[in-house]
Motif scaffolding. Structure first.
Motif, PDB file in Angstrom:
ATOM      1  N   ASP A   9      49.049  45.477  58.799  1.00  0.00           N
ATOM      2  CA  ASP A   9      49.953  44.411  59.233  1.00  0.00           C
ATOM      3  C   ASP A   9      50.467  43.551  58.077  1.00  0.00           C
ATOM      4  N   ASN A  10      49.580  43.225  57.120  1.00  0.00           N
ATOM      5  CA  ASN A  10      49.913  42.221  56.108  1.00  0.00           C
ATOM      6  C   ASN A  10      49.882  42.703  54.665  1.00  0.00           C
ATOM      7  N   GLY A  11      49.548  43.962  54.457  1.00  0.00           N
ATOM      8  CA  GLY A  11      49.520  44.506  53.107  1.00  0.00           C
ATOM      9  C   GLY A  11      48.143  44.461  52.482  1.00  0.00           C
ATOM     10  N   PRO A  12      48.004  45.086  51.311  1.00  0.00           N
ATOM     11  CA  PRO A  12      46.734  45.163  50.601  1.00  0.00           C
ATOM     12  C   PRO A  12      46.152  43.787  50.300  1.00  0.00           C
ATOM     13  N   ILE A  13      44.838  43.777  50.038  1.00  0.00           N
ATOM     14  CA  ILE A  13      44.127  42.519  49.799  1.00  0.00           C
ATOM     15  C   ILE A  13      43.773  42.409  48.325  1.00  0.00           C
ATOM     16  N   LEU A  14      44.117  41.278  47.731  1.00  0.00           N
ATOM     17  CA  LEU A  14      43.777  40.978  46.341  1.00  0.00           C
ATOM     18  C   LEU A  14      42.486  40.176  46.315  1.00  0.00           C
ATOM     19  N   PHE A  15      41.505  40.660  45.533  1.00  0.00           N
ATOM     20  CA  PHE A  15      40.257  39.938  45.318  1.00  0.00           C
ATOM     21  C   PHE A  15      40.242  39.450  43.882  1.00  0.00           C
ATOM     22  N   PRO A  16      40.464  38.139  43.664  1.00  0.00           N
ATOM     23  CA  PRO A  16      40.467  37.606  42.297  1.00  0.00           C
ATOM     24  C   PRO A  16      39.070  37.655  41.679  1.00  0.00           C
ATOM     25  N   ASP A  17      39.017  37.898  40.380  1.00  0.00           N
ATOM     26  CA  ASP A  17      37.761  37.935  39.628  1.00  0.00           C
ATOM     27  C   ASP A  17      37.208  36.521  39.521  1.00  0.00           C
ATOM     28  N   ALA A  18      35.984  36.330  39.987  1.00  0.00           N
ATOM     29  CA  ALA A  18      35.340  35.015  39.931  1.00  0.00           C
ATOM     30  C   ALA A  18      34.450  34.864  38.694  1.00  0.00           C
ATOM     31  N   SER A  19      34.350  35.909  37.877  1.00  0.00           N
ATOM     32  CA  SER A  19      33.510  35.830  36.680  1.00  0.00           C
ATOM     33  C   SER A  19      34.196  34.970  35.618  1.00  0.00           C
ATOM     34  N   PRO A  20      33.457  34.556  34.598  1.00  0.00           N
ATOM     35  CA  PRO A  20      34.053  33.718  33.544  1.00  0.00           C
ATOM     36  C   PRO A  20      35.225  34.367  32.808  1.00  0.00           C
ATOM     37  N   ASN A  21      35.236  35.691  32.658  1.00  0.00           N
ATOM     38  CA  ASN A  21      36.329  36.299  31.886  1.00  0.00           C
ATOM     39  C   ASN A  21      37.631  36.449  32.671  1.00  0.00           C
ATOM     40  N   LYS A  22      37.586  36.411  33.996  1.00  0.00           N
ATOM     41  CA  LYS A  22      38.783  36.437  34.857  1.00  0.00           C
ATOM     42  C   LYS A  22      39.727  37.595  34.569  1.00  0.00           C
ATOM     43  N   ARG A  23      39.213  38.763  34.194  1.00  0.00           N
ATOM     44  CA  ARG A  23      40.065  39.903  33.869  1.00  0.00           C
ATOM     45  C   ARG A  23      40.026  41.017  34.908  1.00  0.00           C
ATOM     46  N   ARG A  24      39.088  40.994  35.837  1.00  0.00           N
ATOM     47  CA  ARG A  24      38.933  42.138  36.739  1.00  0.00           C
ATOM     48  C   ARG A  24      39.321  41.774  38.171  1.00  0.00           C
ATOM     49  N   ASP A  25      40.564  41.393  38.362  1.00  0.00           N
ATOM     50  CA  ASP A  25      41.071  41.211  39.715  1.00  0.00           C
ATOM     51  C   ASP A  25      41.224  42.604  40.328  1.00  0.00           C
ATOM     52  N   VAL A  26      40.895  42.723  41.598  1.00  0.00           N
ATOM     53  CA  VAL A  26      40.877  44.032  42.256  1.00  0.00           C
ATOM     54  C   VAL A  26      41.758  44.004  43.502  1.00  0.00           C
ATOM     55  N   MET A  27      42.536  45.055  43.653  1.00  0.00           N
ATOM     56  CA  MET A  27      43.357  45.245  44.841  1.00  0.00           C
ATOM     57  C   MET A  27      42.649  46.265  45.727  1.00  0.00           C
ATOM     58  N   VAL A  28      42.553  45.974  47.015  1.00  0.00           N
ATOM     59  CA  VAL A  28      41.971  46.918  47.972  1.00  0.00           C
ATOM     60  C   VAL A  28      43.060  47.291  48.973  1.00  0.00           C
TER      61      VAL A  28
END
Length: 113
Positions: A9-28
């Motif tokens: 209905d709304n498209g893929p889900i983005l999970f932002p990286d909560a670690s200190p480096n903030k580089r591994r945002d993940v799309m599901v």
């Protein structure tokens, strides 16, 4: 409603990286009709792109466009760093971030003009 229905209905889900480096945002994303199959988790941008270059879902064409490079990636994230996904017997979707699978072939991406 399931996560598969939500994504349909709304498209893929983005999970932002909560670690200190903030580089591994993940799309599901979920592809197909079976809520137990067709799950894909992958980097939300190209490895060399800035964090602000997050993939944008294009519902009309069922693919992603990287906001800075304008490269297009298929719904399963082919060409981007992939993360293993499994679905438990109780329908819980689990993404394993510790074992990323870096693409070994040329990215299946195109550039839009």
């Amino acid at each position: 409603s399931t996560w598969a229905d939500e994504i349909a209905d709304n498209g893929p889900i983005l999970f932002p990286d909560a670690s200190p480096n903030k580089r591994r945002d993940v799309m599901v994303n979920h592809v197909g009709e079976d809520p137990l199959r067709g799950w894909h988790a992958f980097a939300a941008r190209e490895d060399t792109s800035a964090r602000t270059c997050t993939l944008q879902w294009r519902k009309a064409t069922s693919d992603f466009e990287e906001s800075c490079t304008k490269r297009v990636f298929p719904a399963d994230g082919t060409g981007l760093t992939q993360y293993p996904v499994r679905v438990t017997a109780s329908n819980v979707v689990i993404v394993t971030l510790r074992t990323a699978e870096t693409p070994t072939t040329a990215p299946a991406a195109t550039t839009t003009g």
